[in-house]
Scaffold this active site. Structure first.
Site, PDB file in Angstrom:
ATOM      1  N   LYS A   1       7.106  14.456  16.182  1.00 30.60           N
ATOM      2  CA  LYS A   1       7.727  15.670  15.626  1.00 30.60           C
ATOM      3  C   LYS A   1       8.628  16.337  16.661  1.00 30.60           C
ATOM      4  O   LYS A   1       8.282  16.411  17.846  1.00 30.60           O
ATOM      5  CB  LYS A   1       6.643  16.646  15.140  1.00 30.60           C
ATOM      6  CG  LYS A   1       5.896  16.119  13.908  1.00 30.60           C
ATOM      7  CD  LYS A   1       4.930  17.132  13.363  1.00 30.60           C
ATOM      8  CE  LYS A   1       4.070  16.537  12.265  1.00 30.60           C
ATOM      9  NZ  LYS A   1       4.734  16.379  10.986  1.00 30.60           N
TER      10      LYS A   1
ATOM     11  N   HIS B   1      -4.509  14.559  16.531  1.00 31.42           N
ATOM     12  CA  HIS B   1      -3.329  15.431  16.537  1.00 31.42           C
ATOM     13  C   HIS B   1      -3.534  16.687  17.398  1.00 31.42           C
ATOM     14  O   HIS B   1      -2.683  17.027  18.218  1.00 31.42           O
ATOM     15  CB  HIS B   1      -2.965  15.854  15.116  1.00 31.42           C
ATOM     16  CG  HIS B   1      -2.923  14.726  14.137  1.00 31.42           C
ATOM     17  ND1 HIS B   1      -2.292  13.536  14.412  1.00 31.42           N
ATOM     18  CD2 HIS B   1      -3.432  14.584  12.890  1.00 31.42           C
ATOM     19  CE1 HIS B   1      -2.410  12.725  13.369  1.00 31.42           C
ATOM     20  NE2 HIS B   1      -3.109  13.341  12.441  1.00 31.42           N
TER      21      HIS B   1
ATOM     22  N   LYS C   1       1.149  25.301   4.626  1.00 28.06           N
ATOM     23  CA  LYS C   1       1.205  24.238   5.633  1.00 28.06           C
ATOM     24  C   LYS C   1       1.932  24.798   6.838  1.00 28.06           C
ATOM     25  O   LYS C   1       3.052  25.297   6.715  1.00 28.06           O
ATOM     26  CB  LYS C   1       1.972  23.039   5.063  1.00 28.06           C
ATOM     27  CG  LYS C   1       2.112  21.885   6.046  1.00 28.06           C
ATOM     28  CD  LYS C   1       2.734  20.684   5.362  1.00 28.06           C
ATOM     29  CE  LYS C   1       2.985  19.537   6.317  1.00 28.06           C
ATOM     30  NZ  LYS C   1       1.755  18.970   6.866  1.00 28.06           N
TER      31      LYS C   1
ATOM     32  N   ASP D   1       0.347   8.299  16.407  1.00 22.95           N
ATOM     33  CA  ASP D   1      -0.075   9.655  16.073  1.00 22.95           C
ATOM     34  C   ASP D   1       1.222  10.348  15.679  1.00 22.95           C
ATOM     35  O   ASP D   1       2.038  10.692  16.546  1.00 22.95           O
ATOM     36  CB  ASP D   1      -0.711  10.346  17.285  1.00 22.95           C
ATOM     37  CG  ASP D   1      -1.264  11.711  16.916  1.00 22.95           C
ATOM     38  OD1 ASP D   1      -0.619  12.403  16.103  1.00 22.95           O
ATOM     39  OD2 ASP D   1      -2.325  12.092  17.437  1.00 22.95           O
ATOM     40  N   HIS D   2       1.443  10.524  14.376  1.00 16.28           N
ATOM     41  CA  HIS D   2       2.792  10.920  13.950  1.00 16.28           C
ATOM     42  C   HIS D   2       3.159  12.322  14.429  1.00 16.28           C
ATOM     43  O   HIS D   2       4.336  12.662  14.469  1.00 16.28           O
ATOM     44  CB  HIS D   2       2.978  10.757  12.441  1.00 16.28           C
ATOM     45  CG  HIS D   2       2.201  11.720  11.613  1.00 16.28           C
ATOM     46  ND1 HIS D   2       0.873  11.554  11.343  1.00 16.28           N
ATOM     47  CD2 HIS D   2       2.566  12.867  11.012  1.00 16.28           C
ATOM     48  CE1 HIS D   2       0.459  12.562  10.605  1.00 16.28           C
ATOM     49  NE2 HIS D   2       1.460  13.386  10.385  1.00 16.28           N
TER      50      HIS D   2
ATOM     51  N   GLY E   1       0.787  -1.242   0.000  1.00 16.43           N
ATOM     52  CA  GLY E   1       0.000   0.000   0.000  1.00 16.43           C
ATOM     53  C   GLY E   1       0.812   1.281   0.000  1.00 16.43           C
ATOM     54  O   GLY E   1       2.051   1.288   0.029  1.00 16.43           O
TER      55      GLY E   1
ATOM     56  N   ALA F   1       2.794   2.175   3.399  1.00 13.45           N
ATOM     57  CA  ALA F   1       4.006   1.364   3.502  1.00 13.45           C
ATOM     58  C   ALA F   1       5.100   1.933   2.608  1.00 13.45           C
ATOM     59  O   ALA F   1       6.240   2.107   3.046  1.00 13.45           O
ATOM     60  CB  ALA F   1       3.699  -0.085   3.126  1.00 13.45           C
TER      61      ALA F   1
ATOM     62  N   GLU G   1      -3.072  22.949   6.632  1.00  8.65           N
ATOM     63  CA  GLU G   1      -2.536  22.209   5.480  1.00  8.65           C
ATOM     64  C   GLU G   1      -2.838  23.012   4.222  1.00  8.65           C
ATOM     65  O   GLU G   1      -3.957  23.523   4.074  1.00  8.65           O
ATOM     66  CB  GLU G   1      -3.218  20.847   5.356  1.00  8.65           C
ATOM     67  CG  GLU G   1      -2.994  19.927   6.540  1.00  8.65           C
ATOM     68  CD  GLU G   1      -3.823  18.660   6.418  1.00  8.65           C
ATOM     69  OE1 GLU G   1      -3.236  17.615   6.157  1.00  8.65           O
ATOM     70  OE2 GLU G   1      -5.049  18.736   6.584  1.00  8.65           O
TER      71      GLU G   1
HETATM   72  N1  LIG Z   1      -1.328   6.816   3.160  1.00  4.63           N
HETATM   73  C1  LIG Z   1      -1.049   7.635   4.156  1.00  4.63           C
HETATM   74  O1  LIG Z   1      -0.287   8.582   4.035  1.00  4.63           O
HETATM   75  C2  LIG Z   1      -1.672   7.422   5.516  1.00  4.63           C
HETATM   76  C3  LIG Z   1      -1.442   8.367   6.518  1.00  4.63           C
HETATM   77  C4  LIG Z   1      -1.953   8.139   7.808  1.00  4.63           C
HETATM   78  C5  LIG Z   1      -2.689   7.005   8.054  1.00  4.63           C
HETATM   79  N2  LIG Z   1      -2.917   6.108   7.050  1.00  4.63           N
HETATM   80  C6  LIG Z   1      -3.662   4.904   7.369  1.00  4.63           C
HETATM   81  O2  LIG Z   1      -2.879   3.784   7.001  1.00  4.63           O
HETATM   82  C7  LIG Z   1      -3.715   2.719   6.571  1.00  4.63           C
HETATM   83  C8  LIG Z   1      -3.311   2.288   5.165  1.00  4.63           C
HETATM   84  O3  LIG Z   1      -3.485   3.358   4.263  1.00  4.63           O
HETATM   85  P1  LIG Z   1      -2.916   3.342   2.772  1.00  4.63           P
HETATM   86  O4  LIG Z   1      -3.026   4.735   2.292  1.00  4.63           O
HETATM   87  O5  LIG Z   1      -1.609   2.667   2.712  1.00  4.63           O
HETATM   88  O6  LIG Z   1      -4.006   2.424   2.010  1.00  4.63           O
HETATM   89  P2  LIG Z   1      -3.846   1.638   0.628  1.00  4.63           P
HETATM   90  O7  LIG Z   1      -2.791   2.239  -0.225  1.00  4.63           O
HETATM   91  O8  LIG Z   1      -5.217   1.475   0.088  1.00  4.63           O
HETATM   92  O9  LIG Z   1      -3.301   0.223   1.090  1.00  4.63           O
HETATM   93  C9  LIG Z   1      -4.127  -0.772   1.598  1.00  4.63           C
HETATM   94  C10 LIG Z   1      -3.362  -2.068   1.648  1.00  4.63           C
HETATM   95  O10 LIG Z   1      -4.215  -3.077   2.165  1.00  4.63           O
HETATM   96  C11 LIG Z   1      -4.150  -4.217   1.296  1.00  4.63           C
HETATM   97  N3  LIG Z   1      -5.421  -4.938   1.400  1.00  4.63           N
HETATM   98  C12 LIG Z   1      -6.667  -4.475   1.152  1.00  4.63           C
HETATM   99  N4  LIG Z   1      -7.582  -5.431   1.400  1.00  4.63           N
HETATM  100  C13 LIG Z   1      -6.892  -6.529   1.815  1.00  4.63           C
HETATM  101  C14 LIG Z   1      -7.268  -7.831   2.241  1.00  4.63           C
HETATM  102  N5  LIG Z   1      -8.554  -8.222   2.295  1.00  4.63           N
HETATM  103  N6  LIG Z   1      -6.295  -8.675   2.622  1.00  4.63           N
HETATM  104  C15 LIG Z   1      -4.998  -8.296   2.579  1.00  4.63           C
HETATM  105  N7  LIG Z   1      -4.585  -7.086   2.202  1.00  4.63           N
HETATM  106  C16 LIG Z   1      -5.520  -6.212   1.814  1.00  4.63           C
HETATM  107  C17 LIG Z   1      -3.883  -3.610  -0.078  1.00  4.63           C
HETATM  108  O11 LIG Z   1      -3.286  -4.478  -0.960  1.00  4.63           O
HETATM  109  P3  LIG Z   1      -4.095  -5.485  -1.945  1.00  4.63           P
HETATM  110  O12 LIG Z   1      -5.069  -4.634  -2.689  1.00  4.63           O
HETATM  111  O13 LIG Z   1      -3.021  -6.065  -2.808  1.00  4.63           O
HETATM  112  O14 LIG Z   1      -4.728  -6.475  -1.078  1.00  4.63           O
HETATM  113  C18 LIG Z   1      -2.865  -2.524   0.303  1.00  4.63           C
HETATM  114  O15 LIG Z   1      -1.585  -3.067   0.472  1.00  4.63           O
HETATM  115  C19 LIG Z   1      -5.140   3.253   6.685  1.00  4.63           C
HETATM  116  O16 LIG Z   1      -5.606   2.925   7.970  1.00  4.63           O
HETATM  117  C20 LIG Z   1      -4.951   4.754   6.588  1.00  4.63           C
HETATM  118  O17 LIG Z   1      -6.004   5.448   7.211  1.00  4.63           O
HETATM  119  C21 LIG Z   1      -2.430   6.302   5.783  1.00  4.63           C
END
Ligand SMILES: NC(=O)c1ccc[n+]([C@@H]2O[C@H](COP(=O)([O-])OP(=O)(O)OC[C@H]3O[C@@H](n4cnc5c(N)ncnc54)[C@H](OP(=O)(O)O)[C@@H]3O)[C@@H](O)[C@H]2O)c1
Length: 495
Positions: free
Chosen positions: A185, A243, A347, A180-181, A18, A21, A219
């Site tokens: 900071k 936050h 920001k 909570d990032h 995702g 990550a 932001e």
């Molecule tokens: N992105 C950010 O900057 C950010 C910031 C703060 C918090 N967050 C939080 O972090 C979390 C992830 O966010 P994200 O932005 O990384 O989301 P994302 O890009 O949509 O990633 C979701 C991940 O979950 C996997 N997934 C979905 N359904 C699945 C299943 N049934 N079994 C196994 N894997 C599954 C997806 O891969 P597949 O489709 O291959 O399964 C993908 O790797 C969320 O809680 C979000 O609120 C994100």
């Protein structure tokens, strides 16, 4: 820091393919590797549904490191610690494969049975994953087991409690690291040292000397590609519950007995106990919301309602301002003003502590109030506005600024928020993570506002233009008591 036994671990990343990550976790882990916080004895299993090979997974990680310092060979050596396992988190059988691979890598990398489970995917899966981690025996009985969980932690008190109950079946509170990032900071981490090592601040940090406190989290970006989530959240849930409240707590909590997780969390708990959820009338009087419209150049910045995947009649707020009252001896009567919003002029995160003017006005002109500004981002430092004498044949007071900001060179050397927090997880320090008690109190406070707002659809949305500092109502909130926001960004456009 030299590698030591604390930093040996097998890390499972659920959501390994995702965005979070790739944008945050892999770069943070690489920087920890580059700085020797993790070295030989760690391995990462990334899991998600898509059918990737280890090599393909490692390539995606390598790409996410492109902008970072470090040689190509070092990056390749780092990615060799990563393994990919295709896995649907709702399927029990797949956890057996995950366990076997984990046991194998534990042996290969001498991770001493230490396990970190990082939930980097949609919150609706958190409970299912925790459940399976326990039932399918992924927990180690030799080393530590730690769960890292991203926001949002629930969407109200009830859902947060259900989630907490579910994960608590597999993990004890001290094993749960709720990220909570903002708590990672530099200047947020600096709040307690600044408050409690300077008698000149500590002695006056109370209602006798402080007139009001202002916390701003602005932001410049809009909702970008997160509309799916944002349409169910809004600024109140997305920013205030977590936050803003955490920064408020560190700005106002009582002196902890010692600088450790237990004492700091205890003082945060006491602080949040003094936060009484508002009645509907109080919500109307003390909180305002906004939603951005188009800017003066609409093709550059569309209105929120014109963004992809947003309901053209969306009632979701992208801006919140409010007055929070803390009902305790230290703070009663001191308004804590908070504001957060998207598509503001820039920001910026900052805290302004506005002192009461001197009671001893013996000069021909009144002196300005002292203001202590703590810049959290993008610049990181402190500015104090104080009074001196105007130069020349006069005793008229004049305001001066005393300022210290960390240099870019200095900041380049320190760990960023995600790096710090992941390192904290590896060494087992949960000081800078949210405790369940804090979520309980902050959700209850936010729920009262949400419920009031949900009972009254906003009729004036959009009510601020992109590139401005929010709706007029945010200024009126302070103006009604003769106050104003200290931080006044230059608007890119007229309201
Ligand atoms: N992105 C950010 O900057 C950010 C910031 C703060 C918090 N967050 C939080 O972090 C979390 C992830 O966010 P994200 O932005 O990384 O989301 P994302 O890009 O949509 O990633 C979701 C991940 O979950 C996997 N997934 C979905 N359904 C699945 C299943 N049934 N079994 C196994 N894997 C599954 C997806 O891969 P597949 O489709 O291959 O399964 C993908 O790797 C969320 O809680 C979000 O609120 C994100």
């Amino acid at each position: 820091m030299e590698n030591n036994s604390e930093n040996q671990a097998l890390i499972y990343i659920f959501g390994g393919s995702g965005d979070l990550a790739h944008r945050k976790l892999y770069p943070a882990l690489f920087n920890l590797y580059r700085k020797d916080h993790i070295k030989h004895n760690f391995a990462v299993i990334g899991t998600a549904r898509r059918d990737w090979s280890d090599d393909y997974y490692r390539d995606t990680i390598l790409k996410s490191l492109t902008e970072l310092p470090g040689s190509y060979n070092q990056k390749i050596a780092f990615t060799k610690h990563f393994y990919y396992q295709s896995h649907d988190v709702t399927d029990s059988n797949h956890y057996v494969t995950l366990r076997q691979l984990g046991d194998e890598l534990d042996q290969k990398y001498h991770t001493q049975g230490n396990r970190v489970f990082y939930m980097a995917m949609a919150p609706k899966f958190f409970a299912t994953i925790a459940d399976h981690i326990k039932s399918e025996d992924l927990l180690s009985d030799q080393g530590f087991n730690r769960l890292v969980i991203e926001k949002p932690f629930g969407r109200d008190y009830e859902s947060a409690k259900n989630l907490n109950d579910a994960i608590s079946k597999a993990f004890k509170e001290e094993q749960i690291y709720r990220i909570d990032h903002y708590l990672g900071k530099e200047m947020v981490l600096g709040l307690l040292p600044m408050r409690f090592t300077n008698p000149m601040f500590e002695q006056v940090w109370n209602k006798q000397f402080i007139d009001n406190i202002q916390i701003t989290l602005f932001e410049a970006l809009g909702v970008e590609d997160r509309a799916g989530y944002y349409e169910t959240a809004g600024a109140l849930r997305d920013m205030v519950q977590n936050h803003v409240m955490q920064i408020l707590a560190l700005t106002t909590l009582e002196r902890p007995d010692a600088l450790n997780a237990a004492d700091i969390r205890d003082k945060k708990r006491l602080l949040f106990q003094a936060l009484k959820p508002y009645t509907p009338e109080q919500v109307d009087a003390k909180f305002v919301r906004g939603q951005y419209g188009a800017s003066d150049i609409p093709e550059h910045e569309p209105a929120y309602r014109q963004e992809n995947n947003v309901d053209p009649k969306s009632p979701i707020e992208t801006f919140v301002a409010g007055e929070i009252d803390i009902d305790n001896d230290q703070w009663s009567g001191v308004p804590i003003y908070i504001r957060t919003g998207k598509r503001t002029p820039e920001k910026r995160t900052r805290i302004d502590i506005v002192f009461k003017p001197s009671a001893n006005q013996i000069f021909d002109q009144p002196a300005a109030a002292n203001i202590l500004t703590i810049d959290v981002e993008p610049s990181e430092g402190v500015t104090l506005q104080y009074n001196g004498k105007k130069v020349g044949q006069t005793t008229t007071p004049e305001s001066y600024l005393m300022s210290y900001h960390h240099s870019k060179e200095m900041l380049n050397e320190v760990l960023d928020a995600y790096e710090r927090l992941i390192l904290d997880v590896l060494v087992g320090d949960n000081t800078n993570f949210s405790h369940w008690h804090e979520l309980e109190a902050t959700w209850q406070f936010v729920d009262a506002i949400r419920q009031r707002w949900d009972s009254q659809a906003p009729t004036d949305f959009p009510n601020y233009k992109s590139g401005t500092a929010g709706p007029q109502a945010a200024d009126e909130l302070l103006a009604k008591t003769g106050r104003h926001w200290i931080y006044q960004p230059t608007d890119n456009t007229k309201r």
